[in-house]
Design an enzyme around this catalytic site. Structure first.
Site, PDB file in Angstrom:
ATOM      1  CG  ASP A  35       7.226  30.247  -5.442  1.00 31.59           C
ATOM      2  OD1 ASP A  35       6.117  29.741  -5.760  1.00 31.59           O
ATOM      3  OD2 ASP A  35       8.230  30.167  -6.175  1.00 31.59           O
ATOM      4  CE1 TYR A  90      -7.327  28.721 -12.891  1.00 25.50           C
ATOM      5  CE2 TYR A  90      -9.498  28.109 -13.707  1.00 25.50           C
ATOM      6  CZ  TYR A  90      -8.709  28.846 -12.844  1.00 25.50           C
ATOM      7  OH  TYR A  90      -9.295  29.697 -11.946  1.00 25.50           O
TER       8      TYR A  90
END
Length: 251
Positions: A60, A156
Protein backbone atom coordinates in the site's frame (compact mmCIF):
# COMPACT_ATOMS: atom_id res chain seq x y z
CA UNK A 1 18.94 -11.77 -24.89
CA UNK A 2 16.40 -9.17 -23.71
CA UNK A 3 17.19 -5.56 -22.92
CA UNK A 4 16.64 -6.15 -19.19
CA UNK A 5 18.46 -9.42 -18.75
CA UNK A 6 19.90 -9.69 -15.24
CA UNK A 7 17.80 -6.87 -13.78
CA UNK A 8 15.15 -7.01 -11.08
CA UNK A 9 12.28 -4.57 -11.49
CA UNK A 10 9.51 -3.57 -9.11
CA UNK A 11 6.35 -2.07 -10.61
CA UNK A 12 3.71 -0.59 -8.31
CA UNK A 13 0.07 -0.92 -9.25
CA UNK A 14 0.96 -3.79 -11.54
CA UNK A 15 -2.01 -5.96 -10.73
CA UNK A 16 -3.86 -4.27 -13.60
CA UNK A 17 -3.62 -1.65 -16.34
CA UNK A 18 -0.43 0.11 -17.36
CA UNK A 19 1.50 -1.43 -14.49
CA UNK A 20 0.61 -4.98 -15.51
CA UNK A 21 1.48 -4.35 -19.17
CA UNK A 22 4.85 -2.88 -18.20
CA UNK A 23 5.62 -5.73 -15.79
CA UNK A 24 4.79 -8.34 -18.42
CA UNK A 25 6.98 -6.56 -20.99
CA UNK A 26 9.85 -6.30 -18.52
CA UNK A 27 9.61 -10.04 -17.94
CA UNK A 28 9.71 -10.69 -21.69
CA UNK A 29 12.84 -8.53 -21.84
CA UNK A 30 14.56 -10.81 -19.34
CA UNK A 31 13.95 -9.08 -15.99
CA UNK A 32 12.76 -10.64 -12.79
CA UNK A 33 9.65 -8.65 -11.88
CA UNK A 34 8.11 -7.77 -8.53
CA UNK A 35 4.35 -7.30 -8.91
CA UNK A 36 3.60 -4.74 -6.19
CA UNK A 37 -0.05 -3.93 -5.54
CA UNK A 38 -2.27 -3.34 -2.53
CA UNK A 39 -4.69 -5.91 -4.00
CA UNK A 40 -3.08 -9.22 -3.09
CA UNK A 41 -5.32 -11.17 -5.45
CA UNK A 42 -4.44 -8.98 -8.44
CA UNK A 43 -0.73 -9.16 -7.63
CA UNK A 44 -0.82 -12.95 -7.37
CA UNK A 45 -2.80 -13.26 -10.60
CA UNK A 46 -0.32 -11.15 -12.56
CA UNK A 47 2.67 -12.93 -11.05
CA UNK A 48 1.08 -16.28 -11.84
CA UNK A 49 0.48 -15.25 -15.45
CA UNK A 50 4.13 -14.24 -15.85
CA UNK A 51 5.56 -17.32 -14.17
CA UNK A 52 8.63 -18.10 -12.10
CA UNK A 53 10.40 -14.83 -12.95
CA UNK A 54 7.70 -12.87 -11.12
CA UNK A 55 7.18 -12.32 -7.41
CA UNK A 56 3.99 -10.87 -5.86
CA UNK A 57 4.32 -8.28 -3.09
CA UNK A 58 1.48 -6.61 -1.24
CA UNK A 59 2.25 -2.90 -0.97
CA UNK A 60 0.00 0.00 0.00
CA UNK A 61 2.04 2.95 -1.26
CA UNK A 62 0.20 5.42 1.00
CA UNK A 63 1.42 3.56 4.12
CA UNK A 64 5.14 3.93 4.83
CA UNK A 65 5.27 0.82 6.99
CA UNK A 66 3.83 -1.20 4.13
CA UNK A 67 6.34 0.23 1.65
CA UNK A 68 9.29 -0.13 4.01
CA UNK A 69 8.39 -3.70 4.94
CA UNK A 70 7.94 -4.70 1.30
CA UNK A 71 11.39 -3.40 0.34
CA UNK A 72 12.99 -5.06 3.37
CA UNK A 73 11.32 -8.39 2.61
CA UNK A 74 12.41 -8.24 -1.02
CA UNK A 75 16.00 -7.52 -0.02
CA UNK A 76 16.00 -10.41 2.42
CA UNK A 77 14.62 -12.73 -0.26
CA UNK A 78 17.19 -11.70 -2.85
CA UNK A 79 14.70 -9.65 -4.88
CA UNK A 80 16.01 -6.13 -4.18
CA UNK A 81 15.09 -4.12 -7.31
CA UNK A 82 17.50 -2.10 -9.40
CA UNK A 83 14.56 -0.76 -11.43
CA UNK A 84 11.46 0.72 -9.79
CA UNK A 85 8.41 1.97 -11.67
CA UNK A 86 6.24 4.14 -9.40
CA UNK A 87 3.00 3.74 -11.29
CA UNK A 88 0.21 3.18 -8.73
CA UNK A 89 -2.39 5.90 -8.34
CA UNK A 90 -6.06 6.86 -8.21
CA UNK A 91 -8.35 9.25 -10.04
CA UNK A 92 -11.56 9.85 -8.10
CA UNK A 93 -14.20 10.39 -10.75
CA UNK A 94 -17.38 11.96 -9.41
CA UNK A 95 -15.47 13.34 -6.41
CA UNK A 96 -12.49 15.30 -7.74
CA UNK A 97 -13.62 18.71 -8.99
CA UNK A 98 -12.71 22.32 -9.69
CA UNK A 99 -10.91 23.89 -6.73
CA UNK A 100 -13.85 25.84 -5.30
CA UNK A 101 -16.00 22.70 -5.30
CA UNK A 102 -13.39 20.20 -4.11
CA UNK A 103 -13.89 18.47 -0.78
CA UNK A 104 -10.78 18.43 1.40
CA UNK A 105 -11.10 14.71 2.05
CA UNK A 106 -10.96 14.00 -1.69
CA UNK A 107 -7.92 16.26 -2.02
CA UNK A 108 -6.16 14.54 0.90
CA UNK A 109 -6.93 11.04 -0.34
CA UNK A 110 -5.72 11.79 -3.87
CA UNK A 111 -2.54 13.53 -2.73
CA UNK A 112 -1.94 10.85 -0.11
CA UNK A 113 -1.97 8.04 -2.64
CA UNK A 114 -0.65 9.69 -5.79
CA UNK A 115 1.96 12.13 -4.54
CA UNK A 116 2.82 10.97 -1.02
CA UNK A 117 2.62 7.35 -2.16
CA UNK A 118 4.99 8.05 -5.03
CA UNK A 119 7.33 9.87 -2.66
CA UNK A 120 7.37 6.90 -0.28
CA UNK A 121 8.05 4.50 -3.15
CA UNK A 122 10.90 6.69 -4.36
CA UNK A 123 12.29 7.19 -0.85
CA UNK A 124 12.65 3.49 -0.19
CA UNK A 125 13.76 2.74 -3.74
CA UNK A 126 16.62 5.20 -3.31
CA UNK A 127 17.63 3.68 0.03
CA UNK A 128 17.72 0.24 -1.55
CA UNK A 129 19.54 1.35 -4.70
CA UNK A 130 22.24 3.30 -2.87
CA UNK A 131 23.39 0.06 -1.26
CA UNK A 132 23.47 -1.63 -4.67
CA UNK A 133 25.42 1.03 -6.53
CA UNK A 134 22.57 2.66 -8.41
CA UNK A 135 19.45 2.01 -10.40
CA UNK A 136 16.63 3.46 -12.47
CA UNK A 137 13.41 4.94 -11.09
CA UNK A 138 10.55 5.71 -13.47
CA UNK A 139 7.46 7.68 -12.46
CA UNK A 140 4.13 7.72 -14.28
CA UNK A 141 3.01 11.28 -14.95
CA UNK A 142 0.03 12.77 -16.77
CA UNK A 143 -0.84 15.52 -19.26
CA UNK A 144 -3.05 16.94 -16.49
CA UNK A 145 0.11 17.95 -14.66
CA UNK A 146 1.41 19.89 -17.67
CA UNK A 147 -1.50 21.80 -19.19
CA UNK A 148 -5.18 22.54 -18.65
CA UNK A 149 -6.27 19.02 -19.53
CA UNK A 150 -7.39 18.32 -15.97
CA UNK A 151 -9.46 21.43 -15.25
CA UNK A 152 -12.19 19.33 -13.63
CA UNK A 153 -9.71 17.28 -11.60
CA UNK A 154 -7.85 19.64 -9.29
CA UNK A 155 -6.47 17.04 -6.88
CA UNK A 156 -5.40 14.57 -9.56
CA UNK A 157 -3.79 17.27 -11.71
CA UNK A 158 -1.94 18.75 -8.74
CA UNK A 159 -0.72 15.32 -7.66
CA UNK A 160 0.71 14.63 -11.10
CA UNK A 161 2.35 18.05 -11.31
CA UNK A 162 3.95 17.25 -7.97
CA UNK A 163 5.20 13.93 -9.30
CA UNK A 164 6.85 15.71 -12.24
CA UNK A 165 8.66 18.05 -9.85
CA UNK A 166 9.58 15.23 -7.47
CA UNK A 167 11.30 13.33 -10.26
CA UNK A 168 13.56 16.24 -11.17
CA UNK A 169 14.43 16.96 -7.54
CA UNK A 170 15.34 13.36 -6.74
CA UNK A 171 17.26 12.99 -10.00
CA UNK A 172 19.42 15.97 -9.07
CA UNK A 173 19.91 14.81 -5.51
CA UNK A 174 21.08 11.28 -6.34
CA UNK A 175 22.81 11.53 -9.71
CA UNK A 176 26.15 11.09 -7.94
CA UNK A 177 24.85 7.79 -6.55
CA UNK A 178 24.20 6.54 -10.08
CA UNK A 179 20.44 6.65 -9.52
CA UNK A 180 18.48 7.88 -12.51
CA UNK A 181 14.94 9.26 -12.19
CA UNK A 182 12.66 9.99 -15.12
CA UNK A 183 8.96 10.53 -15.77
CA UNK A 184 6.84 8.98 -18.51
CA UNK A 185 3.69 10.87 -19.50
CA UNK A 186 1.05 8.72 -21.21
CA UNK A 187 -1.96 10.20 -22.97
CA UNK A 188 -5.50 9.38 -21.94
CA UNK A 189 -5.08 5.62 -21.61
CA UNK A 190 -8.00 3.24 -21.46
CA UNK A 191 -7.72 1.10 -18.34
CA UNK A 192 -10.04 0.31 -15.44
CA UNK A 193 -8.96 3.64 -13.92
CA UNK A 194 -10.96 5.62 -16.49
CA UNK A 195 -14.08 3.54 -17.14
CA UNK A 196 -16.17 6.61 -16.26
CA UNK A 197 -14.85 8.22 -19.45
CA UNK A 198 -14.42 5.17 -21.67
CA UNK A 199 -18.00 4.01 -21.02
CA UNK A 200 -19.47 7.41 -21.97
CA UNK A 201 -19.33 7.89 -25.77
CA UNK A 202 -19.53 11.69 -25.62
CA UNK A 203 -16.86 12.06 -22.95
CA UNK A 204 -14.60 9.61 -24.75
CA UNK A 205 -15.06 11.37 -28.09
CA UNK A 206 -14.21 14.71 -26.53
CA UNK A 207 -10.94 13.58 -24.96
CA UNK A 208 -9.79 11.43 -27.89
CA UNK A 209 -10.52 14.42 -30.13
CA UNK A 210 -7.76 16.30 -28.31
CA UNK A 211 -5.14 13.69 -29.23
CA UNK A 212 -3.52 14.56 -32.58
CA UNK A 213 -2.86 10.91 -33.48
CA UNK A 214 -6.60 10.36 -33.21
CA UNK A 215 -6.93 7.48 -30.77
CA UNK A 216 -6.83 6.67 -27.10
CA UNK A 217 -3.65 5.29 -25.61
CA UNK A 218 -3.31 1.69 -24.51
CA UNK A 219 -1.15 0.28 -21.72
CA UNK A 220 1.14 -1.22 -24.36
CA UNK A 221 1.95 2.22 -25.80
CA UNK A 222 4.25 3.07 -22.88
CA UNK A 223 6.07 -0.26 -22.64
CA UNK A 224 8.87 0.66 -25.04
CA UNK A 225 9.92 3.89 -23.34
CA UNK A 226 9.76 2.18 -19.95
CA UNK A 227 12.08 -0.56 -21.22
CA UNK A 228 14.49 2.05 -22.60
CA UNK A 229 14.63 3.97 -19.32
CA UNK A 230 15.03 0.78 -17.29
CA UNK A 231 17.78 -0.56 -19.53
CA UNK A 232 21.43 0.33 -19.97
CA UNK A 233 20.45 2.07 -23.23
CA UNK A 234 18.96 4.80 -21.03
CA UNK A 235 22.09 5.19 -18.90
CA UNK A 236 22.50 8.90 -19.73
CA UNK A 237 18.86 9.87 -19.24
CA UNK A 238 17.88 11.39 -15.92
CA UNK A 239 15.66 14.21 -14.68
CA UNK A 240 13.70 14.13 -17.92
CA UNK A 241 10.08 13.88 -18.92
CA UNK A 242 9.15 11.57 -21.79
CA UNK A 243 5.71 12.19 -23.29
CA UNK A 244 4.18 9.19 -25.05
CA UNK A 245 0.82 10.83 -25.56
CA UNK A 246 -0.08 10.91 -29.23
CA UNK A 247 0.83 14.58 -29.29
CA UNK A 248 -1.65 15.53 -26.56
CA UNK A 249 0.73 17.89 -24.74
CA UNK A 250 2.19 19.55 -27.82
CA UNK A 251 -0.95 21.62 -28.40
Amino acid sequence: MGALQGKTALVTGSGTGIGRAVAERFAREGARVVIADRDAGAAEATAGAIGETAHAAVMDISDEESVSSAFASLEAAGWAPDVVVANAGVQLFGQDAKAADLDLEVWNRTIGINLTGTFLTVKHAVRSMRSQGGGSIILTGSPTGLNGEGAEFTAYSASKAGIHGLARTVAAAYASDNIRVNTVVPAYTETTLVTTISSDPESRKAIVGRIPLGRAGTPHDVEGIMVFLASDDGAFATGSLFAVDGGMTML
